[in-house]
Write a protein that holds these residues in place. Sequence first.
Motif, PDB file in Angstrom:
ATOM      1  N   TYR A   4     -84.905 -35.261 -54.604  1.00  0.00           N
ATOM      2  CA  TYR A   4     -84.705 -36.739 -55.205  1.00  0.00           C
ATOM      3  C   TYR A   4     -86.049 -37.367 -55.296  1.00  0.00           C
ATOM      4  O   TYR A   4     -86.578 -37.931 -56.373  1.00  0.00           O
ATOM      5  CB  TYR A   4     -83.937 -37.478 -54.286  1.00  0.00           C
ATOM      6  CG  TYR A   4     -83.713 -38.948 -54.962  1.00  0.00           C
ATOM      7  CD1 TYR A   4     -82.609 -39.175 -56.035  1.00  0.00           C
ATOM      8  CD2 TYR A   4     -84.451 -39.907 -54.667  1.00  0.00           C
ATOM      9  CE1 TYR A   4     -82.537 -40.428 -56.543  1.00  0.00           C
ATOM     10  CE2 TYR A   4     -84.242 -41.271 -55.271  1.00  0.00           C
ATOM     11  CZ  TYR A   4     -83.508 -41.496 -56.208  1.00  0.00           C
ATOM     12  OH  TYR A   4     -83.305 -42.833 -56.677  1.00  0.00           O
ATOM     13  N   THR A  19     -74.868 -31.130 -48.479  1.00  0.00           N
ATOM     14  CA  THR A  19     -75.255 -32.616 -48.750  1.00  0.00           C
ATOM     15  C   THR A  19     -76.025 -33.017 -47.797  1.00  0.00           C
ATOM     16  O   THR A  19     -75.868 -32.583 -46.565  1.00  0.00           O
ATOM     17  CB  THR A  19     -74.358 -33.310 -49.506  1.00  0.00           C
ATOM     18  OG1 THR A  19     -73.182 -33.600 -48.349  1.00  0.00           O
ATOM     19  CG2 THR A  19     -73.545 -32.798 -50.408  1.00  0.00           C
ATOM     20  N   GLN A  45     -75.575 -25.205 -56.967  1.00  0.00           N
ATOM     21  CA  GLN A  45     -76.353 -26.387 -57.336  1.00  0.00           C
ATOM     22  C   GLN A  45     -76.563 -27.484 -56.618  1.00  0.00           C
ATOM     23  O   GLN A  45     -75.618 -28.111 -56.157  1.00  0.00           O
ATOM     24  CB  GLN A  45     -75.847 -26.937 -58.776  1.00  0.00           C
ATOM     25  CG  GLN A  45     -76.850 -27.921 -59.454  1.00  0.00           C
ATOM     26  CD  GLN A  45     -77.935 -27.229 -60.121  1.00  0.00           C
ATOM     27  OE1 GLN A  45     -77.734 -26.166 -60.650  1.00  0.00           O
ATOM     28  NE2 GLN A  45     -79.202 -27.954 -59.683  1.00  0.00           N
ATOM     29  N   GLU A  57     -78.059 -30.779 -55.259  1.00  0.00           N
ATOM     30  CA  GLU A  57     -78.383 -31.982 -56.248  1.00  0.00           C
ATOM     31  C   GLU A  57     -79.346 -32.939 -55.293  1.00  0.00           C
ATOM     32  O   GLU A  57     -79.273 -32.764 -54.033  1.00  0.00           O
ATOM     33  CB  GLU A  57     -77.144 -32.773 -56.616  1.00  0.00           C
ATOM     34  CG  GLU A  57     -76.234 -32.063 -57.241  1.00  0.00           C
ATOM     35  CD  GLU A  57     -76.660 -32.111 -58.629  1.00  0.00           C
ATOM     36  OE1 GLU A  57     -77.682 -32.825 -59.177  1.00  0.00           O
ATOM     37  OE2 GLU A  57     -76.270 -31.341 -59.463  1.00  0.00           O
ATOM     38  N   ASN A  91     -82.043 -32.065 -49.910  1.00  0.00           N
ATOM     39  CA  ASN A  91     -81.372 -32.887 -50.914  1.00  0.00           C
ATOM     40  C   ASN A  91     -82.325 -34.198 -51.189  1.00  0.00           C
ATOM     41  O   ASN A  91     -82.428 -34.814 -52.267  1.00  0.00           O
ATOM     42  CB  ASN A  91     -80.135 -33.416 -50.420  1.00  0.00           C
ATOM     43  CG  ASN A  91     -79.076 -32.102 -50.590  1.00  0.00           C
ATOM     44  OD1 ASN A  91     -78.616 -31.798 -49.441  1.00  0.00           O
ATOM     45  ND2 ASN A  91     -78.721 -31.668 -51.445  1.00  0.00           N
TER      46      ASN A  91
END
Length: 306
Positions: free
Chosen positions: A117, A108, A72, A74, A113
């Motif tokens: 967002y 990350t 996953q 993010e 990433n």
Amino acid sequence: MSTEMFIASEPDINKRLDLFLSEKFEHMSRSYVQGLIENESVKVNNKIKKSNYKLKFKDEISVEVPIPVELQVEGENIPIDTIYEDSDVIVVNKPQDMVVHPAPGNYTGTLVNALLYHCKDLSGINGVIRPGIVHRIDKDTTGILVVAKNDNAHNKLAEQLKNHSMTRTYYALVEGNVKQDEGIVNAPIGRHPVDRIKMAVVKDGREAVTHYKVIERFGDYTLVKCNLETGRTHQIRVHMAHIGHPLVGDNVYGYKKQKFNLKGQVLHAKELGFIHPTSGEYIHFDSELPKYFIELLEKLRGRVSK
């Protein structure tokens, strides 16, 4: 990791290796299979072969299949330098020290990433790890990337990469005085025969073509503009080192001891041009050299003028 074994039968004679395996593994795309082959997870008669290898009767094919891991990725509130954006594409200027997409041990802080967002709608062709990513540049390389926001845009941009119609121009500072004002490096690139982490010019590598042109000379260093026909991993770094002019700051393909305090190779993806996937119009983008690059050039110009 599990190992699967197959034996080529008469109907498989002269069938491409990647096609054969994509038929055997129905859940895998052909591009994923090609990635396994490129990463040397596939052997034919215990030997590494290319995707276009034509099978022979009773060839033994072994495949090391990675165990699926549920991942996953993010979204993270990381600033993005957006040059252009519409409903199909987003063109960004990637900073130095940023990886384009997550990879083992580095999930990350990547461009993906940040994109997840700021931009929720990205193409799903490359899956959860590389959504929207059509092409990549190295962690320490700065400059322009185009990202697809839907599958149609992704397919059309990928086709332009494949047929070499996408314009990709890089500025690189290389070691030494490049004597020719311009030239072409046409040399196949594949995994280094000894150091498997590195790429190299190898006889059985994939076609790789780089056009270069001298922009400015500084005695011991030269600023060159490179245009890519193909997009092999580390292509400019490998090709310039191959002709005796490795990139300044590149301690992988260049000199281990560097004279300047740099984070990595001095390489910037300066220009990008492509046919817009919906309008059909050719659009072109240009980005400024990063601050560290400009300051280094000014320092070299000061040396030459003294």
